[in-house]
Design a protein around this motif. Structure first.
Motif, PDB file in Angstrom:
ATOM      1  N   SER A 440      34.191  23.758  77.131  1.00  0.00           N
ATOM      2  CA  SER A 440      34.088  25.082  76.535  1.00  0.00           C
ATOM      3  C   SER A 440      35.477  25.723  76.486  1.00  0.00           C
ATOM      4  O   SER A 440      36.433  25.218  77.085  1.00  0.00           O
ATOM      5  CB  SER A 440      33.127  25.949  77.350  1.00  0.00           C
ATOM      6  N   ASP A 441      35.589  26.857  75.766  1.00  0.00           N
ATOM      7  CA  ASP A 441      36.894  27.517  75.635  1.00  0.00           C
ATOM      8  C   ASP A 441      37.446  27.934  76.998  1.00  0.00           C
ATOM      9  O   ASP A 441      38.631  27.756  77.293  1.00  0.00           O
ATOM     10  CB  ASP A 441      36.772  28.736  74.719  1.00  0.00           C
ATOM     11  N   GLY A 442      36.584  28.504  77.841  1.00  0.00           N
ATOM     12  CA  GLY A 442      37.036  28.934  79.164  1.00  0.00           C
ATOM     13  C   GLY A 442      37.479  27.764  80.014  1.00  0.00           C
ATOM     14  O   GLY A 442      38.495  27.837  80.734  1.00  0.00           O
ATOM     15  N   ALA A 443      36.759  26.648  79.955  1.00  0.00           N
ATOM     16  CA  ALA A 443      37.128  25.456  80.719  1.00  0.00           C
ATOM     17  C   ALA A 443      38.426  24.851  80.203  1.00  0.00           C
ATOM     18  O   ALA A 443      39.258  24.360  80.981  1.00  0.00           O
ATOM     19  CB  ALA A 443      35.998  24.428  80.655  1.00  0.00           C
ATOM     20  N   ASP A 444      38.646  24.916  78.882  1.00  0.00           N
ATOM     21  CA  ASP A 444      39.873  24.373  78.309  1.00  0.00           C
ATOM     22  C   ASP A 444      41.094  25.165  78.783  1.00  0.00           C
ATOM     23  O   ASP A 444      42.140  24.579  79.119  1.00  0.00           O
ATOM     24  CB  ASP A 444      39.774  24.398  76.784  1.00  0.00           C
ATOM     25  N   LYS A 466      36.524  13.226  83.885  1.00  0.00           N
ATOM     26  CA  LYS A 466      35.415  12.350  84.304  1.00  0.00           C
ATOM     27  C   LYS A 466      34.624  12.979  85.445  1.00  0.00           C
ATOM     28  O   LYS A 466      33.383  12.956  85.446  1.00  0.00           O
ATOM     29  CB  LYS A 466      35.963  10.989  84.746  1.00  0.00           C
ATOM     30  N   ILE A 467      35.339  13.539  86.427  1.00  0.00           N
ATOM     31  CA  ILE A 467      34.649  14.169  87.555  1.00  0.00           C
ATOM     32  C   ILE A 467      33.844  15.376  87.074  1.00  0.00           C
ATOM     33  O   ILE A 467      32.691  15.572  87.480  1.00  0.00           O
ATOM     34  CB  ILE A 467      35.668  14.608  88.630  1.00  0.00           C
ATOM     35  N   ALA A 468      34.439  16.189  86.193  1.00  0.00           N
ATOM     36  CA  ALA A 468      33.726  17.348  85.657  1.00  0.00           C
ATOM     37  C   ALA A 468      32.477  16.919  84.890  1.00  0.00           C
ATOM     38  O   ALA A 468      31.430  17.584  84.956  1.00  0.00           O
ATOM     39  CB  ALA A 468      34.652  18.161  84.754  1.00  0.00           C
ATOM     40  N   ARG A 469      32.571  15.808  84.160  1.00  0.00           N
ATOM     41  CA  ARG A 469      31.405  15.294  83.440  1.00  0.00           C
ATOM     42  C   ARG A 469      30.288  14.926  84.421  1.00  0.00           C
ATOM     43  O   ARG A 469      29.105  15.192  84.165  1.00  0.00           O
ATOM     44  CB  ARG A 469      31.825  14.071  82.626  1.00  0.00           C
ATOM     45  N   THR A 470      30.645  14.331  85.550  1.00  0.00           N
ATOM     46  CA  THR A 470      29.644  13.970  86.555  1.00  0.00           C
ATOM     47  C   THR A 470      29.014  15.204  87.177  1.00  0.00           C
ATOM     48  O   THR A 470      27.794  15.262  87.380  1.00  0.00           O
ATOM     49  CB  THR A 470      30.288  13.104  87.652  1.00  0.00           C
ATOM     50  N   ALA A 478      25.057  19.933  79.222  1.00  0.00           N
ATOM     51  CA  ALA A 478      25.584  19.108  78.134  1.00  0.00           C
ATOM     52  C   ALA A 478      27.103  19.225  78.017  1.00  0.00           C
ATOM     53  O   ALA A 478      27.804  18.222  77.854  1.00  0.00           O
ATOM     54  CB  ALA A 478      24.928  19.500  76.816  1.00  0.00           C
ATOM     55  N   ASP A 479      27.636  20.463  78.092  1.00  0.00           N
ATOM     56  CA  ASP A 479      29.074  20.689  77.953  1.00  0.00           C
ATOM     57  C   ASP A 479      29.695  21.026  79.306  1.00  0.00           C
ATOM     58  O   ASP A 479      29.012  21.443  80.244  1.00  0.00           O
ATOM     59  CB  ASP A 479      29.340  21.832  76.969  1.00  0.00           C
ATOM     60  N   LEU A 480      31.018  20.854  79.380  1.00  0.00           N
ATOM     61  CA  LEU A 480      31.741  21.139  80.612  1.00  0.00           C
ATOM     62  C   LEU A 480      32.094  22.625  80.666  1.00  0.00           C
ATOM     63  O   LEU A 480      32.814  23.130  79.791  1.00  0.00           O
ATOM     64  CB  LEU A 480      33.009  20.283  80.705  1.00  0.00           C
ATOM     65  N   GLN A 481      31.615  23.296  81.689  1.00  0.00           N
ATOM     66  CA  GLN A 481      31.863  24.718  81.879  1.00  0.00           C
ATOM     67  C   GLN A 481      33.029  24.918  82.857  1.00  0.00           C
ATOM     68  O   GLN A 481      33.433  23.992  83.557  1.00  0.00           O
ATOM     69  CB  GLN A 481      30.606  25.401  82.413  1.00  0.00           C
ATOM     70  N   PRO A 482      33.592  26.147  82.912  1.00  0.00           N
ATOM     71  CA  PRO A 482      34.704  26.398  83.839  1.00  0.00           C
ATOM     72  C   PRO A 482      34.400  26.022  85.286  1.00  0.00           C
ATOM     73  O   PRO A 482      35.267  25.510  85.999  1.00  0.00           O
ATOM     74  CB  PRO A 482      34.947  27.903  83.682  1.00  0.00           C
TER      75      PRO A 482
END
Length: 500
Positions: A440-444, A466-470, A478-482
């Motif tokens: 997400s924008d905040g995570a980026d 990869k760790i954030a995906r896990t 579904a998406d990676l959040q902050p």
């Protein structure tokens, strides 16, 4: 007179059928074995002679020639004793070492031989009785056990039957899935337990850093208890490796529990990776499907640690020799532990470190940057507080943690269903990260700040994703959040110190 008996030999973790052809002709009494026989095979003639004589049979004083076909592949081991002593058997393969008194002794590689016999369409396989539980897990071929040469002779003459293997695979897998240790036994260390859960859910390598007695080894030994239970195919592959290496206990049917290998820091590179004139599996292959635990990581010799880099990336080990080149599976989770300095108390509020900054830096430098880059999670494990030690309540049991891990792994299997060789988030290549690690924008923005300030390498950046995906998989996101990225950055403690 010519007799032909089917047998088998092991090459790597697989087996191939061998025709043992014995010709007895008039002439001066000789006994010759051809077809690239090695050490123990050449010595087999003495064991066969003594076993036949002590069982009551007459050894023919003629010219005897034994051919092991195919003749262009090296034959090793004592498993050809029994087929040399036997006669024509039709569609039955024979394998076993002979004792001088005629007893049939167990051999290595019974499971891959049984699989090869089934693939070749043979009707039965005769093995030493001690190998019955191991080979009996293979369906589609009769596996018979003989205790001595006289029993085999009676079977060939039709005077008696040999016992047949009977193995309850479902019951065996359920029984062996039970563990002697449990996560609930660990007091305190909630942050470390969470990191191990993330590592198990994504198949990530983990390095634990902390003072002596903080529970690093205790945590590592309980890591296999939260990994998904082994499937039958995984258990068969792992059992083949242990059988070929000769470490499968006699009478053991199946390695149905995730392996946990903890070699001492004095191990050689050949012991860790595998080797020898006839290459045997090393610790990385024996840990296939499970956990390889390296305690006191900086105490391992530097050349030993560096050879880990290739199998950690590829999941296989290829050992090349002048005569052959063998490839062994080596898809393992690396769990390592180390003190933060030689005395063990750098950064500990309860003890004074006597090493000094230079001593600490030299100690950490024993583990190379490229190796640390291949370890996804760097975890600080502080000493346990008295309140946590005195708490009588148990922690969360392994079964509850494993349920969450199983759900995350199921999502990953579905995600990588069409990707060969990728089974978990830790195995993702760069193109998989671009496809499946949408932030997400905040995570980026958070990730950009962390990469800039910590001067992380490209590999470390990919590890964080990869760790954030896990972590997101554990939550079903579904998406990676902050919050996923923030937790993943916490698991790169050496990068935050500027030492990664």
């Amino acid at each position: 007179m010519l007799a032909r008996v089917r047998s088998a030999a092991v090459l790597g973790i697989d087996a191939y059928l061998v025709d043992v052809e014995t010709d007895i002709a008039n002439g001066l009494p000789t006994f010759a074995t051809v077809g690239l026989p090695q050490g123990a095979v050449k010595e087999g003639r003495e064991r066969v002679y003594a076993a036949l004589a002590n069982t009551g049979y007459t050894f023919p004083l003629k010219r005897i020639t034994v051919n092991l076909a195919p003749a262009d592949i090296r034959k090793d081991g004592s498993a050809f004793d029994l087929p040399i002593a036997a006669e024509r058997l039709g569609r039955v393969a024979v394998l076993g070492e002979l004792g001088l008194e005629g007893a049939i002794r167990p051999v290595r590689g019974a499971l891959p031989v049984a699989l090869a016999a089934r693939t070749a369409g043979l009707e039965a396989l005769v093995l030493p009785r001690e190998n019955l539980p191991e080979a009996g897990v293979v369906s589609g071929v009769r596996v018979l056990g003989a205790g001595n040469l006289a029993e085999l002779a009676d079977f060939l003459d039709g005077r008696s039957e040999l016992p047949e293997a009977r193995v309850d695979l479902a019951g065996l897998l359920a029984e062996r899935a039970k563990h002697d240790v449990d996560f609930g036994e660990v007091k305190g260390q909630a942050h470390a337990k969470r990191a191990l859960e993330v590592a198990a859910a994504g198949g990530h390598n983990i390095l634990m850093i902390g003072p002596p007695g903080s529970g690093k080894t205790m945590l590592a030994r309980r890591l296999p208890t939260i990994l998904p239970q082994m499937s039958l195919d995984e258990a068969l592959e792992t059992t083949k490796i242990h059988s070929v290496a000769g470490v499968l206990p006699v009478g053991e049917s199946l390695v149905a529990r995730r392996p946990f290998r903890a070699p001492h820091h004095t191990i050689s590179d050949a012991g860790l990776i595998g080797g020898g004139s006839y290459p045997r599996p090393g610790e990385v292959s024996l840990a296939h499907g499970g956990v390889l635990f390296l305690d006191e990581l900086p105490e391992f010799r530097k050349n030993v640690l560096e050879v880990l880099r290739q199998p950690m990336e590829d999941g296989v080990v290829t050992i090349a020799r002048a005569a052959m080149s063998l490839t062994y599976p080596a898809r393992f989770m690396l769990a390592a532990a180390m003190n933060p300095c030689p005395c063990g108390y750098f950064g500990d509020p309860q003890h004074n470190c006597v090493c000094g900054p230079l001593g600490v830096e030299r100690y950490l430098a024993r583990v190379s940057g490229p190796l640390l880059d291949r370890i996804d999670i760097h975890l600080e494990v502080p000493a346990v507080k008295y309140r946590a030690l005195a708490d009588q309540g148990g922690g969360e049991p392994s079964e509850a943690v494993r349920e969450r891990v199983d759900r995350a792994r199921a999502a990953q299997r579905e995600r990588f269903a069409n990707r060969l060789g990728v089974y978990a988030n830790a195995h993702m290549a760069a193109r998989d990260i671009r496809t499946f690690c949408r932030v997400s924008d905040g995570a980026d923005a958070l990730l950009r700040t962390a990469i800039t300030r910590l001067a992380l390498s490209a590999r470390a950046y990919h590890r964080i994703l990869k760790i954030a995906r896990t972590i997101a998989d554990l939550e079903g996101a579904a998406d990676l959040q902050p919050k996923h990225v923030s937790e993943a950055i916490q698991y790169r403690s050496l990068d935050r110190r500027g030492l990664g």
